[in-house]
Design an enzyme around this catalytic site. Structure first.
Site, mmCIF file in Angstrom:
data_model
loop_
_atom_site.group_PDB
_atom_site.id
_atom_site.type_symbol
_atom_site.label_atom_id
_atom_site.label_comp_id
_atom_site.label_asym_id
_atom_site.label_seq_id
_atom_site.Cartn_x
_atom_site.Cartn_y
_atom_site.Cartn_z
ATOM 1 N N SER A 253 -1.673 4.735 -8.324
ATOM 2 C CA SER A 253 -1.788 5.621 -7.369
ATOM 3 C C SER A 253 -2.731 5.208 -6.341
ATOM 4 O O SER A 253 -3.394 3.934 -6.317
ATOM 5 C CB SER A 253 -2.273 7.038 -7.781
ATOM 6 O OG SER A 253 -3.517 6.999 -7.792
ATOM 7 N N LYS A 254 -2.988 5.852 -5.145
ATOM 8 C CA LYS A 254 -3.990 5.376 -4.256
ATOM 9 C C LYS A 254 -5.310 5.698 -4.615
ATOM 10 O O LYS A 254 -6.289 4.987 -4.188
ATOM 11 C CB LYS A 254 -3.660 6.077 -2.946
ATOM 12 C CG LYS A 254 -2.394 5.662 -2.168
ATOM 13 C CD LYS A 254 -1.983 6.366 -0.995
ATOM 14 C CE LYS A 254 -0.777 5.752 -0.485
ATOM 15 N NZ LYS A 254 -0.114 6.586 0.417
ATOM 16 N N ARG A 255 -5.459 6.365 -5.533
ATOM 17 C CA ARG A 255 -7.045 6.907 -6.017
ATOM 18 C C ARG A 255 -7.303 5.701 -6.975
ATOM 19 O O ARG A 255 -6.706 4.995 -7.642
ATOM 20 C CB ARG A 255 -6.697 8.069 -6.963
ATOM 21 C CG ARG A 255 -8.297 8.437 -7.134
ATOM 22 C CD ARG A 255 -8.410 9.960 -6.881
ATOM 23 N NE ARG A 255 -7.400 10.864 -7.318
ATOM 24 C CZ ARG A 255 -6.757 11.178 -8.219
ATOM 25 N NH1 ARG A 255 -7.497 11.290 -9.490
ATOM 26 N NH2 ARG A 255 -5.819 12.257 -8.190
#
Ligand code: GLU
Length: 503
Positions: A253-255
């Site tokens: 994910s972007k995290r």
């Protein structure tokens, strides 16, 4: 199937909606490797037909990221090429022409369903119901007269099956009734959808192999049907396995994932900012979803090019092994020529040290420090704390905890004596170099009956302000005799005050 015989034309076709992440970079890398392996071309095409999601910053980020890894393209939006333009929003007329052709052949049709009518269908939980697929000319004219706008929809065959030939997964056959009902090819504003644009461009740009993420596999049957409808031969599909987060449980994910308490990079811009080497990242990503030979972890670009084949790409999803990336980064830092490392470090170090890049690049201290720190770095950013003391003014080296200046098993007063003795040695020593310093210090420690470790420790803290630093005597030489003496004087004074208070 034999793929490696003819030069391949391979494209990377990102949508400029955000920054390039590891997964996208891996796709581009495989494209590039395959193009180079076959002596073909690597093409960059921008798929910006979804103007709502367009992010102007992303194009700059994308090109910068690819160049950073060394993935230069042979044709693309900035350099042009035989099939220019390479930005889809600039190719609208081309897609409109093919949509027109499909309509004329009865393979696509104009649909006048309004937004409100579609919304009604959606509310009822229904798909589009092909309501305008078989309109009479009169009915169509009536809608036009009403002033309704239209989209162009593809008339998906109502029966039969479609087989996608995928190099990684083999043949995948789907029932045509499972394909979304008559997808839109051209929107009411004349802009194509992804499906039409990708097929038209891959054909016109003579793409031979479509390498893209597995998430596009569900679109491949529709694309295969579109190739057939347009009377074109379908390129080879090569759907790449997804990259999973380090836990292996979910998609990246972007995290930023946390590994050993450290935030790990997700975007290419993070890799650059956090001191990763392009060569290490190249090596690492090449081995993610493809493997050099199942064993070798470290290989050069040339070796990868020679061996890379789309037929050997794995179908299995792989978790990003950040520990391996960190290790590889260290390997590449250590094997770098010192001059090259110095050049790469300057952009990181200069702002951290508050120096202009040119001043730092020309500073002889940096050249002397490189061999002392090269073995100790995992990231280029590690260099800052390893060298900042050398560029500081003597007054900036403070000793908030004077006890750190006290060698093991020594009293503060004995440490003062050690510092004074060393200071006297340094004043006289000729030549002022590492072997002479080491010999003199060792002999004096022995004469005073003090273990060398305890004898050296106060000096390390005195000159660097840190308990961990590059090798002591080399560090003194980098500072020079005068600066070393200045720092020793400050440290001795601090320790003397501390020793009186401590008694
Ligand atoms: N434009 C698509 C993306 O942003 C690429 C799909 C393809 O490669 O066919 O991922």
């Amino acid at each position: 199937m034999s793929h490696a015989t003819a030069p391949a034309r391979v494209r990377f076709a990102p949508s400029p909606t955000g920054f390039l992440h590891l997964g996208g970079l891996r796709t581009a890398l495989f494209d590039w490797l395959y193009a180079h392996h076959t002596g073909g071309q690597f093409i960059l095409r921008i798929e910006d037909t979804d103007q709502k999601r367009y992010n102007p910053e992303s194009l700059t980020n994308l090109m910068h990221s690819l160049r950073w890894l060394g993935l230069n393209w042979d044709e693309g939006p900035d350099i042009g090429g035989p099939h220019a333009p390479y930005v889809q929003s600039e190719r609208k007329a081309i897609y409109q022409q093919y949509a027109g052709q499909l309509i004329a052949e009865g393979k696509a049709y104009r649909c006048y369903t309004t937004a409100a009518e579609l919304e009604e269908l959606r509310r009822q939980g229904k798909e589009y119901d092909r309501r305008h697929r078989w309109l009479t000319d009169a009915a169509r004219a009536a809608f036009e007269a009403e002033g309704r706008t239209s989209v162009v929809r593809f008339a998906v065959p109502l029966e039969g099956v479609t087989t996608v030939h995928d190099v990684v997964r083999g043949d995948v056959t789907v029932d045509n009734r499972r394909i979304p009902v008559d997808p839109v090819l051209l929107k009411s504003d004349g802009m194509p959808t992804y499906h039409l644009a990708v097929v038209v461009d891959d054909h016109l740009m003579e793409i031979t192999h479509i390498l893209r993420g597995e998430e596009w596999l569900p679109s491949a049957p529709l694309h295969t049907l579109l190739y057939a409808a347009l009377g074109w031969q379908c390129p080879y599909f090569v759907h790449l396995p997804v990259i999973l987060d380090p836990s292996g449980k979910g998609k990246m994910s972007k995290r930023k994932p946390i590994v050993d308490g450290r935030e790990m990079p997700v975007f290419v811009s993070d890799l650059m900012a956090e001191g990763y080497l392009a060569d290490a990242v190249f090596n690492f990503l090449a081995n993610t979803g493809w493997s050099f030979d199942g064993e070798r972890e470290v290989f050069t670009r040339e070796e990868a090019i020679a061996r890379f084949d789309v037929a050997d790409i794995s179908a299995k999803a792989t978790a990003v092994d950040y520990k391996k990336l960190e290790w590889l980064n260290g390997v590449y830092i250590r094997q770098m020529a010192p001059a090259e490392l110095r050049q790469q470090l300057v952009p990181y170090l200069a702002p951290a040290l508050g120096m202009p890049e040119e001043t730092l690049a020309a500073d002889p201290r940096l050249e002397q420090l490189i061999p002392l720190i090269q073995e100790r770095m995992k990231y280029l950013t590690d260099a800052t704390t390893l060298v900042d003391w050398a560029f500081a003014r003597a007054e900036a080296i403070t000793y908030p905890d004077p006890a750190a200046l006290v060698g093991k098993k020594l009293t503060p007063a004995q440490s003062v004596e050690v510092l004074e003795t060393g200071t006297a040695l340094i004043r006289e020593l000729e030549p002022f170099d590492e072997p002479s310093l080491e010999a003199a210090f060792r002999a004096r420690a022995e004469a005073m009956g003090i273990k060398v470790g305890s004898f050296f420790a106060p000096f390390r803290v005195a000159i660097t302000g840190k308990t961990v630093s590059p090798p002591l005597f080399e560090s003194m030489v980098v500072l020079g005799r005068e600066e070393t003496l200045r720092r020793l004087a400050n440290a001795t004074e601090t320790l003397r005050t501390y020793a009186t208070q401590a008694v």
